[in-house]
Motif scaffolding. Structure first.
Motif, PDB file in Angstrom:
ATOM      1  N   ARG A 127       0.865  -1.262  -0.021  1.00  0.00           N
ATOM      2  CA  ARG A 127       0.026   0.097   0.037  1.00  0.00           C
ATOM      3  C   ARG A 127       0.900   1.119   0.051  1.00  0.00           C
ATOM      4  NH1 ARG A 127      -1.571   3.263   3.756  1.00  0.00           N
ATOM      5  NH2 ARG A 127      -0.883   2.321   5.678  1.00  0.00           N
ATOM      6  N   ALA A 130       2.725   1.871  -3.345  1.00  0.00           N
ATOM      7  CA  ALA A 130       1.843   2.526  -4.244  1.00  0.00           C
ATOM      8  C   ALA A 130       1.635   3.852  -4.151  1.00  0.00           C
ATOM      9  CB  ALA A 130       0.446   1.702  -4.214  1.00  0.00           C
ATOM     10  N   GLU A 211       0.858  -9.013 -10.413  1.00  0.00           N
ATOM     11  CA  GLU A 211      -0.240  -8.420 -10.337  1.00  0.00           C
ATOM     12  C   GLU A 211       0.048  -7.226  -9.410  1.00  0.00           C
ATOM     13  OE1 GLU A 211      -2.749 -11.515  -9.186  1.00  0.00           O
ATOM     14  OE2 GLU A 211      -3.107 -12.254 -11.181  1.00  0.00           O
ATOM     15  N   ILE A 212       0.802  -7.485  -8.284  1.00  0.00           N
ATOM     16  CA  ILE A 212       1.026  -6.693  -7.157  1.00  0.00           C
ATOM     17  C   ILE A 212       1.742  -5.111  -7.664  1.00  0.00           C
ATOM     18  CG2 ILE A 212       2.521  -6.220  -5.164  1.00  0.00           C
ATOM     19  CD1 ILE A 212       2.183  -9.052  -4.501  1.00  0.00           C
ATOM     20  N   ALA A 215      -0.498  -3.113  -9.686  1.00  0.00           N
ATOM     21  CA  ALA A 215      -1.423  -2.029  -8.850  1.00  0.00           C
ATOM     22  C   ALA A 215      -0.526  -0.887  -8.278  1.00  0.00           C
ATOM     23  CB  ALA A 215      -1.909  -2.894  -7.761  1.00  0.00           C
ATOM     24  N   ALA A 218       0.454   1.710 -10.711  1.00  0.00           N
ATOM     25  CA  ALA A 218      -0.894   2.410 -10.935  1.00  0.00           C
ATOM     26  C   ALA A 218      -1.285   3.349  -9.871  1.00  0.00           C
ATOM     27  CB  ALA A 218      -1.977   1.345 -11.452  1.00  0.00           C
ATOM     28  N   ASP A 220      -2.295   2.297  -7.200  1.00  0.00           N
ATOM     29  CA  ASP A 220      -3.853   1.665  -6.401  1.00  0.00           C
ATOM     30  C   ASP A 220      -3.354   1.116  -5.395  1.00  0.00           C
ATOM     31  OD1 ASP A 220      -6.042   0.704  -6.095  1.00  0.00           O
ATOM     32  OD2 ASP A 220      -5.991  -0.662  -7.697  1.00  0.00           O
ATOM     33  N   GLY A 223      -5.738  -1.420  -4.181  1.00  0.00           N
ATOM     34  CA  GLY A 223      -5.565  -2.839  -4.922  1.00  0.00           C
ATOM     35  C   GLY A 223      -4.257  -3.521  -4.649  1.00  0.00           C
ATOM     36  N   ALA A 224      -3.103  -2.865  -4.479  1.00  0.00           N
ATOM     37  CA  ALA A 224      -1.846  -3.259  -4.317  1.00  0.00           C
ATOM     38  C   ALA A 224      -1.765  -4.283  -2.957  1.00  0.00           C
ATOM     39  CB  ALA A 224      -0.708  -2.175  -3.900  1.00  0.00           C
ATOM     40  N   ALA A 227      -3.784  -7.237  -3.400  1.00  0.00           N
ATOM     41  CA  ALA A 227      -3.039  -8.142  -4.022  1.00  0.00           C
ATOM     42  C   ALA A 227      -1.868  -8.787  -3.071  1.00  0.00           C
ATOM     43  CB  ALA A 227      -2.511  -7.828  -5.382  1.00  0.00           C
TER      44      ALA A 227
END
Length: 266
Positions: A127, A130, A211-212, A215, A218, A220, A223-224, A227
């Motif tokens: 988090r 990101a 995928e992490i 996110a 981005a 996000d 989302g991070a 994931a």
């Protein structure tokens, strides 16, 4: 043989100044973590006692005592003379069976406790990364995703996986999170990346890392974190599954009739 002189973000996280000053066992643990994670390779020469003392913020005598502890553990060899120093010795034959025995003997509750800590640390690191990630993060973590996907041996797989987790914590720009990530990866990584049929699905875990990363790049944060937490749950479920199987008698270490274990139980 390489002399460890160039400081990387990962090595800086391992060799950050100690909070518990003057403890040789804490210094030894830091260096052992670097060896377990593959941040220093077999045969590499460690920094001098003076350099380690400066990096870790402890007295030379403390470093000397720590190196003695590492020699007793078989992780360091000290050579005298003009080209002497302290050189890394990674665990050799029998280490895989020792790790299998350790995973077998750990209580499932202990594995879940480790998982809970990893869930908090890795989820928070994702988090914050990101929210705070710098421009050069993408290429570094993308390379580690590819390194895990392409890794051919358990040592390479463990190293690529651990470095991804620690790099993400470094990107969160939190010294404490980075230190926790190092400690957790040193504890969990060798148990997770065991030979077939006990190791996880490398491709699947690499995809979860990707995928992490997507996110994080981005921006996000939610989302991070989601994931990263999903990936941690898969890791812990895999460890608990393998622990229960080993405790129930397990399978031979190299049984060609048995396929590779899944990344997560059904």
């Amino acid at each position: 043989m390489t002399t460890i002189g160039r400081t990387t973000p990962l090595l800086s996280a391992v060799l950050a100044p100690l909070a518990d000053h003057g403890r040789a066992d804490a210094v030894a643990r830091r260096i052992a973590e670097a060896i377990a994670l593959g941040l220093v390779a077999d045969g590499d020469q460690l920094p001098s006692e003076n350099d380690l003392s400066d990096r870790l913020g402890v007295a030379n005598g403390t470093v000397r005592e720590a190196l003695a502890l590492l020699r007793e553990a078989g992780l360091v060899e000290t050579r005298r003379g003009r080209n002497g120093g302290s050189f890394v010795r990674t665990p050799a034959e029998g280490s895989e069976r020792l790790r299998l025995a350790r995973l077998r003997d750990l209580a499932a509750a202990d594995l879940r406790d480790l998982g809970d800590e990893e869930l908090a640390v890795f989820g928070t690191a994702a988090r914050l990364a990101a929210e705070r990630a710098q421009a050069d993060l993408g290429p570094r973590l993308t390379r580690l995703v590819h390194d895990l996907r392409d890794a051919t041996g358990t040592a390479e797989q463990c190293r690529a996986d651990a470095r991804f987790h620690i790099e993400l914590a470094v990107a969160a720009q939190s010294v404490r999170l980075a230190r926790l990530a190092v400690r957790l990866q040193a504890e969990l990584g060798p148990l997770l990346w065991l030979p077939a049929p006990y190791g996880p699905d490398r491709e699947r875990f690499a995809e979860q890392h990707r995928e992490i990363l997507v996110a994080v790049l981005a921006g996000d944060a939610a989302g991070a974190r989601a994931a990263a937490e999903s990936h941690t749950v898969a890791c812990v479920r895999h460890l608990v599954r393998q622990h229960l199987e080993l405790a129930d008698g397990g399978r031979p270490l190299a049984d060609p009739a048995v396929g590779r274990a899944d990344g997560e139980p059904t």
